[in-house]
Design a protein around this motif. Structure first.
Motif, short mmCIF file in Angstrom:
data_model
loop_
_atom_site.label_atom_id
_atom_site.label_comp_id
_atom_site.label_asym_id
_atom_site.label_seq_id
_atom_site.Cartn_x
_atom_site.Cartn_y
_atom_site.Cartn_z
N THR A 130 -22.43 1.49 -2.44
CA THR A 130 -21.59 0.91 -1.24
C THR A 130 -21.77 1.92 -0.12
O THR A 130 -21.98 1.52 1.22
CB THR A 130 -19.96 1.28 -1.69
OG1 THR A 130 -20.13 2.56 -2.12
CG2 THR A 130 -19.75 0.57 -2.84
N GLY A 131 -22.25 3.08 -0.21
CA GLY A 131 -22.68 3.84 0.88
C GLY A 131 -23.89 3.39 1.56
O GLY A 131 -24.13 3.17 2.62
N GLN A 132 -25.12 3.03 0.67
CA GLN A 132 -26.18 2.55 1.42
C GLN A 132 -25.91 1.06 2.13
O GLN A 132 -26.62 0.83 3.08
CB GLN A 132 -27.12 2.21 0.11
CG GLN A 132 -27.68 3.36 -0.36
CD GLN A 132 -28.56 4.28 0.76
OE1 GLN A 132 -29.47 3.71 1.34
NE2 GLN A 132 -28.48 5.43 0.65
N TYR A 133 -25.03 0.26 1.20
CA TYR A 133 -24.54 -1.12 1.80
C TYR A 133 -23.85 -0.89 3.14
O TYR A 133 -24.20 -1.68 4.27
CB TYR A 133 -23.40 -1.51 0.82
CG TYR A 133 -22.81 -3.10 1.31
CD1 TYR A 133 -23.58 -4.23 1.15
CD2 TYR A 133 -21.86 -2.80 1.95
CE1 TYR A 133 -23.20 -5.42 1.62
CE2 TYR A 133 -21.09 -4.16 2.44
CZ TYR A 133 -21.78 -5.46 2.04
OH TYR A 133 -21.30 -6.71 2.50
N CYS A 152 -17.20 0.20 3.94
CA CYS A 152 -17.26 -0.19 2.42
C CYS A 152 -16.88 1.06 1.60
O CYS A 152 -17.38 1.81 1.88
CB CYS A 152 -18.65 -0.65 1.73
SG CYS A 152 -18.80 -1.18 0.15
N SER A 153 -15.87 0.97 0.63
CA SER A 153 -15.35 2.21 0.04
C SER A 153 -15.47 1.86 -1.38
O SER A 153 -15.24 0.64 -1.83
CB SER A 153 -13.95 2.62 0.50
OG SER A 153 -13.22 1.75 0.47
N THR A 154 -15.26 3.26 -2.24
CA THR A 154 -15.23 2.78 -3.77
C THR A 154 -14.08 3.53 -4.18
O THR A 154 -14.01 5.03 -3.85
CB THR A 154 -16.43 3.36 -4.47
OG1 THR A 154 -17.67 2.57 -4.17
CG2 THR A 154 -16.35 3.18 -5.95
N GLN A 155 -13.25 3.12 -4.91
CA GLN A 155 -11.87 3.65 -5.51
C GLN A 155 -11.96 3.69 -7.05
O GLN A 155 -12.04 2.54 -7.80
CB GLN A 155 -10.64 2.97 -4.93
CG GLN A 155 -9.43 3.80 -5.54
CD GLN A 155 -8.26 3.12 -5.02
OE1 GLN A 155 -8.17 2.28 -4.24
NE2 GLN A 155 -7.08 3.67 -5.43
N VAL A 156 -12.07 4.96 -7.72
CA VAL A 156 -12.18 4.91 -9.13
C VAL A 156 -10.65 5.57 -9.69
O VAL A 156 -10.23 6.59 -9.23
CB VAL A 156 -13.20 5.72 -9.73
CG1 VAL A 156 -13.29 5.71 -11.26
CG2 VAL A 156 -14.52 5.25 -8.98
N THR A 157 -10.23 4.87 -10.83
CA THR A 157 -9.02 5.39 -11.34
C THR A 157 -9.06 5.47 -12.76
O THR A 157 -9.90 4.73 -13.29
CB THR A 157 -7.65 4.60 -10.75
OG1 THR A 157 -7.83 3.31 -11.28
CG2 THR A 157 -7.29 4.46 -9.40
#
Length: 851
Positions: A711-714, A722-727
């Motif tokens: 997502t960082g490269q994207y 673009c962000s990623t959320q992990v729970t």
């Protein structure tokens, strides 16, 4: 007699007057003759002697003669008076004897006796008392009523002069009451009487009563009066005994007549209610009692129930439905408990007496048990408005009547039971024909409930069954019962039906609102009496049949339970037959429906297979095209990048070789240094190409790190936030699973960049104990998921993501609307920690829904 009395009075008066007159005349003559005519002196002896002789001797002789004549007249007068008194006494005795011999009316005999005694003895006060039990009862009275004591009609045998006279059996004569301190408290003394006489009336050595007279004059009575009263007493006592014997004989005759009438009736009447009504009416009218009741024992309820009554309050008692607890108070209850007759001649002194307002005039009560063998089946209860109304022979006579009534009850019961059994068998036969003629379940239930109510002559009925899934009890059918109860459910064991289902035994509740096991939902029920019986099939209770009514109209008994249980067995068979018929119909309909469904499914499957085949062909073509494009891109990248750098490197190496050959060492070093830099560029370019094909971070650090890197490269490459959320705690998955998830995210982001015109996109990864949830959501222009996945769509990326999800056992859902962005969701079940990390072999599926 009056002339003799006047003569005696005249002689009594003259016996003094004549001697005085003779004395005066003689003395006057002597004085006048000797003194005045002869001239003698007063003191002359002759004058004195003549005067004394003529003044004393003559009068004395006259007084003696007159006194003798007075005594003779008085003696004759007394003799005449004694003779007249004796004649009066004889006349009184004759009248009393005549009254006693000519009449058996006890009251008339006593009134005649007292009237004659008052006339004979010129009495001021006279009473006639009869012995009744342990007391004297006043029957006839003459004179001052103040003499009467207490309740004016009863005296204990140990009280007063007349009570002591009856107890001792001896006459008591008191000539001067004031000289008797021990009797100062008696009513006669308080009324001012000075003398009294009490004489017992005896017959066969037994005192049956007392003649009591009183006077305000002292010494008013003599031993002669005692003798007269004793003579009268003996005759009156004999008359009393004869009258009582006559009354007893007449009572026995009436009792025998009543027994005969009852015997004829009990042999001619088989209807129980009519029989009991006739019995109590006949007993009351023939024997003259104030009220007659007949109770029957209700063993199930532990009560005695009024079934017939005769008397002024009969209608009110029967309308009220009088019921008495066998363990409660009351003379009838005592008889029901002990099985022995109970006689009470004074209910005011009886501890077992139960007061009843409608029978407030009761003074005496006699209760007789109705027995069949040694079992008490009822009580015959007789009331009188007079105290001491019953005699011991009444017990014998009424017991004979009670035994006849008990036999009649048994006969009526047997007749009713035979008729009831016949009617029951006939009714059950008719019901079975009606029920078996129907197979529709609803019709069968309606017919069962209607017949059940009519069979017991009741008003309402319900049918309940056990719900297999929950064990609850549900009302599935009603008859003449409020509609809101249909479908109502109760907990297991609740209410009468729950009790019956739990125990498998019939239950009768004739006072449901007060029953401890009642169900609260029936508090507003119009009925308060219920009988419930179980419904069985193959030794298993599957429900209950309830019949209801009002307790005051139709209380239920054990025979009702027996009859309804027989009916319930037929009903159970009918219900199960109807269920089997319904199941056959349902299976038939189900098979038809299944055939239709299978036909539709096969047609759909063929269409889906055709669609799948077309999609696979297009996906295969697209995959080949992508592969070729990817190969071309790789070839172009190699040509434009690595090949050029390799060529440059070769040139630099050749230059270094030439420099070394020419011994230009410094130039050779520079050429080699340039070649080294070119080799580094080649390595970087090759790494870029390799990462584009499969990032190594996915293998070394796992899915979470790879997604964050991508997502960082994207974001750097596309400019879209673009962000990623992990729970949840992240775990490593099988390599093929992580690769499939990574490719789905990669394809989703590529679609956003290519088609969504979005400004932001978010990747959410949620780890749960049993599943993993992935969402890729953007704020772009959105699209129609159904159109994108249709057979004619050229968007094969979504189809490819679905295929990847299915291969790892996941479920892919696409949510989007035009103008509202899109959300791609992946739901993937995770294996337990102890199981292998290999991908589960589960067939996935795809959900399509609008956002």
């Amino acid at each position: 007699m009056r002339q003799q009395t006047r003569l005696v009075d005249l002689v009594s008066q003259l016996r003094w007057a004549i001697p005085v007159a003779i004395a005066l005349i003689g003395a006057g003559y002597a004085v006048l003759e000797l003194v005045y005519f002869q001239g003698d002196a007063w003191s002359d002896l002759e004058v004195i002697r003549s005067t004394l002789f003529l003044g004393l001797v003559g009068p004395a002789l006259a007084w003696i003669t007159l006194t003798w004549a007075h005594k003779v007249a008085l003696a004759e007068a007394q003799a005449q008076e004694k003779l007249a008194r004796r004649n009066r006494e004889l006349a009184v005795l004759s009248e009393v004897g005549k009254a006693a011999s000519q009449s058996l009316d006890l009251d008339q005999i006593l009134r005649t006796t007292l009237e004659k005694l008052v006339g004979l003895m010129s009495l001021e006060v006279a009473d006639l008392w009869l012995v009744e039990g342990d007391q004297l009862t006043l029957k006839v009275h003459y004179g001052d009523t103040v003499v009467l004591r207490g309740d004016n009609s009863h005296v204990a045998l140990t009280e007063c002069v007349c009570g002591n006279c009856a107890q001792r059996g001896e006459a008591i004569l008191i000539k001067q009451l004031g000289q008797q301190p021990a009797l100062a408290h008696i009513p006669c003394r308080a009324a001012g009487f000075e003398s009294m006489l009490s004489v017992p009336m005896q017959a066969k050595g037994r005192v049956v009563g007392v003649i009591h007279v009183a006077s305000r004059r002292p010494n008013a009575f003599s031993t002669r009066d005692t003798y007269i009263l004793q003579t009268v007493g003996y005759r009156v006592a004999t008359a009393v005994e004869n009258a009582r014997l006559f009354e007893q004989t007449r009572r026995q005759a009436r009792q025998l007549e009543t027994a005969s009438l009852v015997s004829r009736q009990v042999t001619a009447i088989l209807d129980l209610d009519e029989l009991l009504a006739q019995v109590v009416r006949q007993i009351r009218e023939t024997l003259g009692f104030a009220h007659v009741n007949l109770f029957l024992v209700d063993a199930l309820a532990g009560e005695i129930v009024l079934r017939a009554s005769s008397g002024p309050a009969a209608a009110s008692l029967q309308a009220r439905g009088l019921r008495l607890k066998i363990q409660g108070p009351g003379i009838t209850v005592q008889v029901a408990q002990t099985g022995q007759p109970y006689l009470c001649n004074d209910v005011s002194q009886e501890p077992h007496y139960l007061y009843e307002a409608l029978l407030s005039d009761t003074r005496a009560e006699l209760s007789i048990p109705l027995r069949i063998s040694d079992i008490v089946v009822g009580v015959l209860d007789v009331h009188s408005d007079q105290p001491d109304a019953f005699q011991p022979d009444d017990i014998v006579a009424l017991q004979i009547l009670a035994d006849q009534v008990a036999i009649a009850l048994e006969n009526a019961h047997l007749f009713r039971e035979m008729r009831h059994q016949y009617e029951t068998l006939r009714a059950l036969h008719d019901v079975s024909l009606d029920i078996t003629a129907r197979l529709e379940p609803s019709q069968v239930l309606d017919v069962i409930l209607a017949h059940a109510a009519r069979l017991l002559n009741a008003q309402g009925s319900t049918l309940v069954v056990v719900v297999p899934e929950t064990g609850e009890i549900e009302i599935i059918a009603i008859y003449n019962f409020p509609a809101e109860y249909l479908g109502a459910r109760m907990a297991p064991g609740q209410g009468s039906a729950g009790h019956v289902i739990a125990t498998g035994q019939p239950l009768i509740v004739n006072d449901y609102p007060r029953w401890a096991g009642r169900a609260a939902i029936f508090d507003q029920s119009p009925y308060d009496a219920i009988i419930s019986v179980p419904l069985r099939w193959r030794d298993q209770v599957f429900g209950a049949l309830n019949v209801m009514d009002r307790h005051d109209r139709r209380p239920f008994v054990q025979d009702d339970a027996t009859l309804l249980s027989l009916f319930a067995d037929l009903a159970s068979i009918a219900i199960k037959n109807a269920e089997l018929y319904d199941q056959v119909l349902q299976l038939s309909h189900h098979l038809e429906h299944k055939v239709e469904e299978r036909t539709v499914e096969l047609a759909g499957a063929r269409a889906e297979l055709a669609q799948k085949a077309d999609q696979l062909q297009r996906l295969l073509a697209s995959t080949i095209r992508v592969q070729e494009e990817e190969r071309a891109r790789i070839a172009q990248d190699l040509h434009d990048g690595s090949n050029q750098l390799v060529t440059g490197t070769l040139y630099q190496i050749q230059a270094a070789q030439q420099s070394l050959a020419a011994e230009r060492t410094e130039q050779a070093v520079q050429s080699l240094e340039a070649a080294k830099h070119l080799l580094r560029d080649i390595t970087a370019e090759n790494r870029r190409l390799i990462v584009g094909l499969r990032p190594s971070i996915l293998d070394t650090q796992g899915l979470v790190a790879a997604l964050k890197w991508h997502t960082g490269q994207y974001q750097q490459r596309t400019g879209i936030a673009c962000s990623t959320q992990v729970t949840g705690p992240s775990i490593r998955l099988a390599p093929d699973v992580e690769t499939a998830i990574y490719r789905i995210v990669q394809e989703s982001l590529n679609n956003v960049a290519a088609h969504a015109h979005a400004s932001a996109v978010q990747v959410r990864l949620q780890f749960q104990p049993e599943s993993l949830r992935l969402q890729v959501e953007d704020d772009g222009v959105g699209f129609d998921p159904a159109q994108a996945l249709s057979a004619t769509s050229t968007q094969l990326g979504l189809i490819g993501m679905r295929e990847r999800a299915e291969t790892i056992g996941g479920r892919l859902a696409i949510e989007s609307l035009p103008g509202r962005g899109a959300r791609i969701s992946l739901e993937l079940p995770l294996p337990p920690p102890a199981e292998s990390q290999s991908a589960p072999d589960v067939q996935g599926y795809l959900e399509l829904s609008p956002n």
